[in-house]
Design a protein around this motif. Structure first.
Motif, PDB file in Angstrom:
ATOM      1  N   LEU A   1      10.496  55.708  40.411  1.00 40.70           N
ATOM      2  CA  LEU A   1       9.556  54.587  40.223  1.00 40.70           C
ATOM      3  C   LEU A   1       8.920  54.202  41.564  1.00 40.70           C
ATOM      4  O   LEU A   1       7.702  54.055  41.675  1.00 40.70           O
ATOM      5  N   GLU A   2       9.777  54.062  42.568  1.00 41.34           N
ATOM      6  CA  GLU A   2       9.278  53.677  43.893  1.00 41.34           C
ATOM      7  C   GLU A   2       8.310  54.744  44.420  1.00 41.34           C
ATOM      8  O   GLU A   2       7.237  54.427  44.932  1.00 41.34           O
ATOM      9  N   LYS A   3       8.701  56.015  44.218  1.00 47.31           N
ATOM     10  CA  LYS A   3       7.845  57.119  44.678  1.00 47.31           C
ATOM     11  C   LYS A   3       6.468  57.030  44.023  1.00 47.31           C
ATOM     12  O   LYS A   3       5.435  57.209  44.650  1.00 47.31           O
ATOM     13  N   ARG A   4       6.459  56.739  42.706  1.00 47.66           N
ATOM     14  CA  ARG A   4       5.183  56.680  41.977  1.00 47.66           C
ATOM     15  C   ARG A   4       4.328  55.505  42.452  1.00 47.66           C
ATOM     16  O   ARG A   4       3.120  55.640  42.616  1.00 47.66           O
TER      17      ARG A   4
ATOM     18  N   VAL B   1      11.102  54.994  25.671  1.00 44.39           N
ATOM     19  CA  VAL B   1      10.568  56.338  25.918  1.00 44.39           C
ATOM     20  C   VAL B   1      10.654  56.594  27.414  1.00 44.39           C
ATOM     21  O   VAL B   1      10.201  55.764  28.222  1.00 44.39           O
ATOM     22  N   ILE B   2      11.270  57.717  27.784  1.00 44.30           N
ATOM     23  CA  ILE B   2      11.380  58.057  29.211  1.00 44.30           C
ATOM     24  C   ILE B   2      10.160  58.888  29.617  1.00 44.30           C
ATOM     25  O   ILE B   2       9.901  59.932  29.012  1.00 44.30           O
ATOM     26  N   ASN B   3       9.449  58.398  30.615  1.00 47.14           N
ATOM     27  CA  ASN B   3       8.273  59.135  31.076  1.00 47.14           C
ATOM     28  C   ASN B   3       8.652  60.055  32.227  1.00 47.14           C
ATOM     29  O   ASN B   3       8.414  59.752  33.398  1.00 47.14           O
TER      30      ASN B   3
ATOM     31  N   ALA C   1       5.643  52.951  36.126  1.00 44.46           N
ATOM     32  CA  ALA C   1       6.367  53.830  35.189  1.00 44.46           C
ATOM     33  C   ALA C   1       5.449  54.915  34.622  1.00 44.46           C
ATOM     34  O   ALA C   1       5.908  55.978  34.204  1.00 44.46           O
ATOM     35  N   GLY C   2       4.146  54.601  34.594  1.00 44.93           N
ATOM     36  CA  GLY C   2       3.191  55.583  34.057  1.00 44.93           C
ATOM     37  C   GLY C   2       2.522  55.104  32.777  1.00 44.93           C
ATOM     38  O   GLY C   2       1.932  55.912  32.054  1.00 44.93           O
ATOM     39  N   LYS C   3       2.554  53.807  32.513  1.00 44.56           N
ATOM     40  CA  LYS C   3       1.961  53.266  31.279  1.00 44.56           C
ATOM     41  C   LYS C   3       0.469  53.625  31.190  1.00 44.56           C
ATOM     42  O   LYS C   3       0.014  54.127  30.170  1.00 44.56           O
TER      43      LYS C   3
ATOM     44  N   ILE D   1       7.425  49.269  22.463  1.00 47.96           N
ATOM     45  CA  ILE D   1       7.977  50.444  23.167  1.00 47.96           C
ATOM     46  C   ILE D   1       8.115  50.111  24.648  1.00 47.96           C
ATOM     47  O   ILE D   1       7.192  49.571  25.261  1.00 47.96           O
ATOM     48  N   PHE D   2       9.277  50.460  25.195  1.00 42.68           N
ATOM     49  CA  PHE D   2       9.499  50.280  26.636  1.00 42.68           C
ATOM     50  C   PHE D   2       9.445  51.661  27.286  1.00 42.68           C
ATOM     51  O   PHE D   2      10.240  52.536  26.960  1.00 42.68           O
ATOM     52  N   LEU D   3       8.473  51.856  28.173  1.00 46.77           N
ATOM     53  CA  LEU D   3       8.321  53.139  28.867  1.00 46.77           C
ATOM     54  C   LEU D   3       9.037  53.042  30.208  1.00 46.77           C
ATOM     55  O   LEU D   3       8.705  52.170  31.023  1.00 46.77           O
ATOM     56  N   THR D   4      10.003  53.916  30.422  1.00 43.44           N
ATOM     57  CA  THR D   4      10.744  53.852  31.691  1.00 43.44           C
ATOM     58  C   THR D   4      10.474  55.092  32.546  1.00 43.44           C
ATOM     59  O   THR D   4      10.180  56.159  32.010  1.00 43.44           O
ATOM     60  N   PRO D   5      10.630  54.938  33.845  1.00 44.75           N
ATOM     61  CA  PRO D   5      10.645  56.135  34.694  1.00 44.75           C
ATOM     62  C   PRO D   5      12.028  56.764  34.564  1.00 44.75           C
ATOM     63  O   PRO D   5      12.961  56.088  34.107  1.00 44.75           O
ATOM     64  N   PRO D   6      12.211  58.018  34.974  1.00 42.29           N
ATOM     65  CA  PRO D   6      13.547  58.621  34.875  1.00 42.29           C
ATOM     66  C   PRO D   6      14.564  57.970  35.818  1.00 42.29           C
ATOM     67  O   PRO D   6      15.761  58.022  35.555  1.00 42.29           O
TER      68      PRO D   6
END
Ligand code: ADP
Ligand code: 5GP
Length: 206
Positions: free
Chosen positions: A130-133, A166-168, A17-19, A120-125
């Protein structure tokens, strides 16, 4: 202020997700301190023992559990991960915002010990992103990526246990959103009850 104590800030979210990316930016801001976890996972390229994690054998980790050196710990996709207690306690007493970048089981263990912790829950859009990252990061085998994506669905299913989402989409935006949350948390009345005594004491002297 916060009654002289810092904020315990827990950031969770699906792997990829980018944490780590967001937290590394937050860590550079004044007043923030990042807890370094212990893990039995093997170091990735560029990961340094004592900087990114304390890398441990299974036996060493189980000894830490036995010696009650961990605030929380969990199994994530076949490895142990846990938060050393000492570091967190010292920094909290020093009025720092201590960031724990941990998965959900650990987050809920900490919340049960410190109900004032902020989750805080950080999500991908999106799941595609997510898979791409995860694929783009190129740190896990395709099998491990699949395991982490399955685990992501379980974590997302428990999103309601968190205080904030929070959307990353953009790293900069996510960092600012988290700073806003922390600032608002610091102004909560229950975190500033010492102010009441200070003001009332003063009023008695006039
Ligand atoms: P996590 O710590 O949640 O597992 P990482 O911080 O390692 O995730 O990020 C996973 C990958 O996604 C990394 O390659 C990172 O550079 C990239 N990434 C992080 N945030 C974003 C973003 N907002 N937009 C695009 N790519 C991102
Ligand atoms: P990674 O292997 O990608 O570094 O981390 C895998 C997962 O373990 C991530 O969700 C990360 O947040 C979580 N994690 C890292 N440190 C800890 C910890 O100390 N405790 C718990 N419970 N989870 C952790």
């Amino acid at each position: 202020m916060t009654n002289g104590k810092g904020i315990l800030l827990i950031i969770s979210g699906p792997s990829g997700a980018g944490k780590g990316t967001v937290v590394s930016k937050l860590k550079e801001k004044s007043g923030y301190s990042l807890s370094i976890s212990a893990t039995t996972r093997k170091p990735r390229q560029n990961e340094i023992d004592g900087v990114h994690y304390f890398f441990k054998s299974k036996e060493e980790f189980e000894k830490m559990i036995e010696d009650k050196k961990l605030l929380e710990y969990a199994d994530f996709c076949g490895n142990y991960y846990g938060t050393p207690t000492d570091f967190v306690n010292k920094r909290i007493e020093n009025n720092k915002t201590v960031i724990l970048e941990i998965e959900i089981q650990g987050a809920l263990q900490v919340k049960s010990i410190y109900p004032e912790a902020v989750l805080i829950f950080l999500t991908p859009p999106s799941m595609d992103e997510l898979e791409k990252r995860l694929v783009g990061r190129a740190t896990e085998t395709p099998e491990k990526i699949e395991l982490r994506l399955k685990r992501a669905v379980e974590e997302i299913d428990n999103i309601d246990k968190y205080d904030y989402i929070v959307i990353n989409d953009s790293v900069e935006r996510a960092v600012v959103d988290i700073e806003h949350i922390v600032n608002a948390e610091k102004m909560k009345a229950k975190r500033n009850l010492n102010l009441k005594e200070i003001l009332i004491d003063y009023s008695k002297s006039i």
